[in-house]
Each structure stands twice: as structure tokens, then as C-alpha cells.
Design a protein around this motif. Structure first.
Motif, PDB file in Angstrom:
ATOM      1  N   LYS A 164       0.427  -0.758   0.094  1.00  7.12           N
ATOM      2  CA  LYS A 164       0.065  -0.157  -0.414  1.00  7.12           C
ATOM      3  C   LYS A 164       0.492   1.147  -0.285  1.00  7.12           C
ATOM      4  CE  LYS A 164      -2.077  -1.301   4.756  1.00  7.12           C
ATOM      5  NZ  LYS A 164      -2.330  -0.452   5.468  1.00  7.12           N
ATOM      6  N   GLU A 165       1.774   1.177  -0.615  1.00  2.01           N
ATOM      7  CA  GLU A 165       3.271   2.791  -0.527  1.00  2.01           C
ATOM      8  C   GLU A 165       2.528   3.671  -1.296  1.00  2.01           C
ATOM      9  OE1 GLU A 165       6.790   0.760  -0.923  1.00  2.01           O
ATOM     10  OE2 GLU A 165       6.683   2.916  -2.351  1.00  2.01           O
ATOM     11  N   ALA A 166       2.651   4.630  -0.270  1.00  8.17           N
ATOM     12  CA  ALA A 166       2.465   5.952  -0.394  1.00  8.17           C
ATOM     13  C   ALA A 166       0.542   5.879   0.202  1.00  8.17           C
ATOM     14  CB  ALA A 166       2.391   6.404  -2.242  1.00  8.17           C
ATOM     15  N   ASP A 190       4.849  10.053  -8.336  1.00  3.95           N
ATOM     16  CA  ASP A 190       5.816   9.040  -8.943  1.00  3.95           C
ATOM     17  C   ASP A 190       5.380   7.850  -7.962  1.00  3.95           C
ATOM     18  OD1 ASP A 190       7.037  10.627 -10.421  1.00  3.95           O
ATOM     19  OD2 ASP A 190       8.906  11.431  -8.853  1.00  3.95           O
ATOM     20  N   GLU A 191       5.387   7.754  -6.735  1.00  2.66           N
ATOM     21  CA  GLU A 191       4.526   6.819  -5.945  1.00  2.66           C
ATOM     22  C   GLU A 191       3.645   5.844  -6.909  1.00  2.66           C
ATOM     23  OE1 GLU A 191       6.514   5.781  -3.627  1.00  2.66           O
ATOM     24  OE2 GLU A 191       7.637   8.108  -3.479  1.00  2.66           O
ATOM     25  N   TYR A 192       3.137   6.297  -6.916  1.00  5.11           N
ATOM     26  CA  TYR A 192       2.000   6.082  -7.991  1.00  5.11           C
ATOM     27  C   TYR A 192       2.356   5.308  -9.522  1.00  5.11           C
ATOM     28  CZ  TYR A 192      -0.486   6.552  -3.610  1.00  5.11           C
ATOM     29  OH  TYR A 192      -1.234   5.995  -2.497  1.00  5.11           O
ATOM     30  N   MET A 200       2.985   1.792 -10.875  1.00  5.14           N
ATOM     31  CA  MET A 200       3.329   2.159  -9.761  1.00  5.14           C
ATOM     32  C   MET A 200       4.145   1.294  -8.494  1.00  5.14           C
ATOM     33  SD  MET A 200      -1.058   1.595  -9.091  1.00  5.14           S
ATOM     34  CE  MET A 200      -1.167   2.078  -7.764  1.00  5.14           C
ATOM     35  N   HIS A 201       4.730   1.978  -7.186  1.00 10.39           N
ATOM     36  CA  HIS A 201       5.492   1.227  -6.301  1.00 10.39           C
ATOM     37  C   HIS A 201       4.626   0.260  -5.850  1.00 10.39           C
ATOM     38  CE1 HIS A 201       8.531   5.599  -6.408  1.00 10.39           C
ATOM     39  NE2 HIS A 201       8.218   4.510  -7.547  1.00 10.39           N
ATOM     40  N   ALA A 202       3.813  -0.017  -5.473  1.00 14.38           N
ATOM     41  CA  ALA A 202       3.064  -0.847  -4.786  1.00 14.38           C
ATOM     42  C   ALA A 202       2.856  -1.930  -6.222  1.00 14.38           C
ATOM     43  CB  ALA A 202       2.134  -0.864  -4.690  1.00 14.38           C
ATOM     44  N   GLU A 286      14.540   1.613  -8.978  1.00 12.38           N
ATOM     45  CA  GLU A 286      13.917   2.489  -9.052  1.00 12.38           C
ATOM     46  C   GLU A 286      13.624   3.541  -8.231  1.00 12.38           C
ATOM     47  OE1 GLU A 286      11.545   2.808 -12.107  1.00 12.38           O
ATOM     48  OE2 GLU A 286      10.580   4.624 -11.074  1.00 12.38           O
ATOM     49  N   HIS A 287      13.951   3.341  -7.064  1.00  5.40           N
ATOM     50  CA  HIS A 287      13.853   3.821  -5.932  1.00  5.40           C
ATOM     51  C   HIS A 287      15.408   4.590  -5.157  1.00  5.40           C
ATOM     52  CE1 HIS A 287       9.578   1.854  -4.144  1.00  5.40           C
ATOM     53  NE2 HIS A 287      10.372   2.671  -3.897  1.00  5.40           N
ATOM     54  N   VAL A 288      16.399   3.970  -6.269  1.00  4.44           N
ATOM     55  CA  VAL A 288      17.433   4.416  -5.956  1.00  4.44           C
ATOM     56  C   VAL A 288      17.446   5.797  -6.769  1.00  4.44           C
ATOM     57  CG1 VAL A 288      19.771   4.388  -7.126  1.00  4.44           C
ATOM     58  CG2 VAL A 288      18.801   2.298  -5.973  1.00  4.44           C
TER      59      VAL A 288
HETATM   60 FE   FE2 Z   1       7.887   4.408  -3.064  1.00  5.14          FE
END
Ligand code: FE2
Ligand code: FE2
Length: 361
Positions: A164-166, A190-192, A200-202, A286-288
Motif C-alpha cells: 500500500k506504498e504511499a 511518482d509513487e503511483y 506504481m511502486h506497490a 527505481e527507488h535509488v
Molecule cells: Fe516508493
């Protein structure tokens, strides 16, 4: 997702109630609300565990308390297949949640010192100072020493938030205005995934789980994680769902973003060393990149901007950041101490490390 198994008297009573329809009747069309509001309904008879001599650490690690809070909050996210959606705003449930939240806030206050007040112009530097200490060397351990089963456990813990990130930080959007609001929306976009579901990061995290032979369905491992893992999530929801805590939520997000880029590089390296392919490590890769940008936006545009708009929130911003860091350190300390002794960091009854993958592969 279905309701998890109870872990003690609080969750036993709470889940028993949630398994039944809520006491508030639906409003019949044309009936004035006052005529059907259950004014005489007593608060939920759910024990909330009392408040005598709480120890911050033990409260944050209390699986019964944290799972109860997690379930109360989850009604505002995806809910449970076996719980009536009307429980979300049922007054007796909210009264129970408030009692549990007092315990959570007391626990945080017991272990997280309030930072000295700083002028709004110094918020960014104060956040940088707070995040200078890396805490337990979890990412280095994973990069150099962990085997695949340990890495799977790491992913299982993280799934409680990353699937459920973000979402918890999104609650702040309608509570902000101007520059800080635009900054938060920029990060969240970005997170979505910038409008693309597969980015989406999730979703990227779900792919990582699937590539590791784990069950990527939402909440699949809720029964497996200890209280401290749940506390990482409940604190975000506490900050997110209370407007009075919007400063803490902004600081919390900044702390996550400011401590993300370097560890995620190590997590990606760990996965590659363990044979993970590009799809498996994409979430970390991606998070880097993304969080090297997000940390600037969060610290400067969101937090310093919010402090400039409302200097009375400055202390809360730093407190929220300190809470995020304290929870991460508590959690990392727990898992590392277990792994270094060759033990599973997951809940008892779940068997060995190997069972995480074997059960779900
Ligand atoms: Fe993220
Ligand atoms: Fe981010």
C-alpha cells in the motif's frame, strides 16, 4: 483480504465484533437521521488493554495492540472481505480506536524525544541531522550476508507497507495548500506510477514478491509479521488520519525519502547477488533514482515549505521524522538480532524461514 487471526484479548474482542454487522442501521430513505441514530448505543465492549506503566518499546512490539490498530485503520484502506464496510465510521469502533491510539501516541512519546524547536529556515538542516545516523546495518547485512530465505523474510515484513506504498501519506494532500501540497502531489504521483499502473511502486513490489516465490496478494502475510512490523504501518496511518498530525506526517515522509536511496541500492545489490533478475530488483532500482529526487522535494518544498507557512508545525515535522527513524531502527534491530542468531524474524508458529517461500511458491 480477510480478518487475520487474533493475537490476544484486544484483537479477539475486536475481530468478534467486526465479524458481525455494525450496530448502526442504514438510514431508511426519507427518515430523519435523528430518528435512527443509536444515541443509546454503548461504546464497543472491546478491551483496550489499559494504560498502566506502558513501556514504549513493549507497546510498539505488542502484536495484539498493533494488530488491533492495524485492523481499525485498514477499514479506511482496502477493508476486509469479511467485515461490513459500514464499520469504517461506526462511532463505537472509532471510540475503541481512539483508546488504542492513545496507547500508541504514549508509546511513541516514551521513546522519541521531542527535537529542540528550530526556525522554519533551519528545518531542512535539522532533518538532515536527524537522518545522519544510519541505525542498525540492515541493508549492509542483506547485501553481504543474507541468504535467499532471509531476503524473503525481509520482503515479507516490508510487504505490509509496500503493497500500500504511499497511501498513508496521501491522506495529507487535502490538508495542505500551496507549495507543500504541490510538493506532496509531485512525490505521490511518482509513487503511483505517473499514471501507469504497472509502474506504481506497490505494483513493482508485488512483482518482486512474485519473482521470489512469495504470495503478492494484499495482506497475505499479516498473520506472519511481529508487532513492531505492524507498528511501522500503524504510525503512518495515525499521522495520516489525523489532521492535527499533518506536520508529523510530512516529517515522516521526508525521513523515509531521505533514508531510502542508499539502502535501496544495497537491497538491489543483495537481490542480484542472490540471483534475482531485473524484474525482481526493479522496485529497489527505481527507488535509488526516484528517492534521490524525492528527498529534496520532501525536505525542502514539503517540510521547509510547510514550516514557513505555519511555524507552529515545525516541532511536529521533526517529531514525525524522528518517529519514522525510531520505528525503522526498532524494526531493523529486531530482524537483525534474529537473523544473526539463525532464527526466523517472523511470528512463532510459522515454522522455519524456508516455510515462507515453501508455503507460497
Ligand atoms: Fe516508493
Ligand atoms: Fe519516494
Amino acid at each position: 483480504m480477510r480478518l487475520p487471526h487474533p493475537r490476544g484479548p484486544i484483537t479477539a474482542a475486536l475481530f468478534a465484533r467486526l465479524a458481525t454487522p455494525p450496530p448502526t442501521p442504514m438510514l431508511p430513505t426519507g427518515t430523519p437521521p435523528a430518528a435512527v441514530l443509536p444515541t443509546g448505543t454503548p461504546p464497543a465492549a472491546v478491551p483496550t488493554g489499559g494504560r498502566e506503566a506502558p513501556s514504549g518499546r513493549s507497546e510498539l512490539a505488542d502484536g495484539d495492540l498493533q494488530l488491533a490498530l492495524f485492523a481499525c485503520y485498514e477499514l479506511h484502506y482496502q477493508g476486509f472481505d469479511d467485515v461490513d464496510d459500514r464499520w469504517e465510521w461506526e462511532p463505537s469502533l472509532l471510540a475503541t480506536r481512539a483508546a488504542l491510539e492513545r496507547r500508541l501516541e504514549d508509546a511513541l512519546a516514551a521513546i522519541v524525544p521531542r527535537q529542540p524547536a528550530v526556525p522554519p529556515g533551519e528545518v531542512r538542516a535539522a532533518l538532515a541531522e536527524l537522518t545522519r545516523d544510519d541505525g542498525p546495518p540492515l541493508s549492509a547485512y542483506l547485501r553481504r550476508e543474507a541468504d535467499l530465505d532471509v531476503f524473503r523474510e525481509f520482503v515479507v515484513h516490508r510487504s505490509i507497507y509496500h503493497l500500500k506504498e504511499a497511501d498513508p501519506h496521501t491522506w495529507a494532500i487535502p490538508r495542505l495548500r500551496g507549495g507543500p501540497k504541490a510538493a506532496l502531489v509531485e512525490i505521490q504521483a511518482d509513487e503511483y506510477g505517473g499514471g501507469r499502473a504497472e509502474r506504481m511502486h506497490a505494483e513493482l513490489f508485488a512483482t518482486t514478491m512474485a519473482r521470489l516465490g512469495l504470495d503478492a496478494s494484499y495482506g497475505a502475510y499479516l498473520d506472519r509479521v511481529p508487532g513492531v512490523t505492524l507498528a511501522v504501518s500503524t504510525v503512518m496511518s495515525l499521522f495520516g488520519l489525523h489532521r492535527r498530525l499533518r506536520g508529523a506526517l510530512a516529517g515522516h515522509l521526508a525521513a523515509l525519502e531521505m533514508t531510502s536511496s542508499a539502502p535501496n541500492r544495497r537491497y538491489g545489490d543483495a537481490l542480484r547477488r542472490l540471483g534475482g533478475d531485473r524484474a525482481a530488483s526493479r522496485f529497489y532500482d527505481e527507488h535509488v533514482q526516484a528517492d534521490a529526487v524525492h528527498e529534496q522535494v520532501a525536505a525542502h518544498d514539503l517540510c521547509a515549505g510547510l514550516a514557513a507557512q505555519d511555524p507552529s508545525l515545525t516541532g511536529d515535522i521533526l517529531y514525525g521524522a524522528a518517529c519514522a527513524l525510531a520505528l525503522e531502527r526498532l524494526w531493523a534491530g529486531h530482524v537483525l538480532s534474529r537473523w544473526r542468531r539463525g532464527l526466523s524474524s517472523l511470528e512463532p508458529g510459522s515454522g522455519t524461514r524456508e516455510s515462507v517461500a515453501a508455503r507460497s511458491a
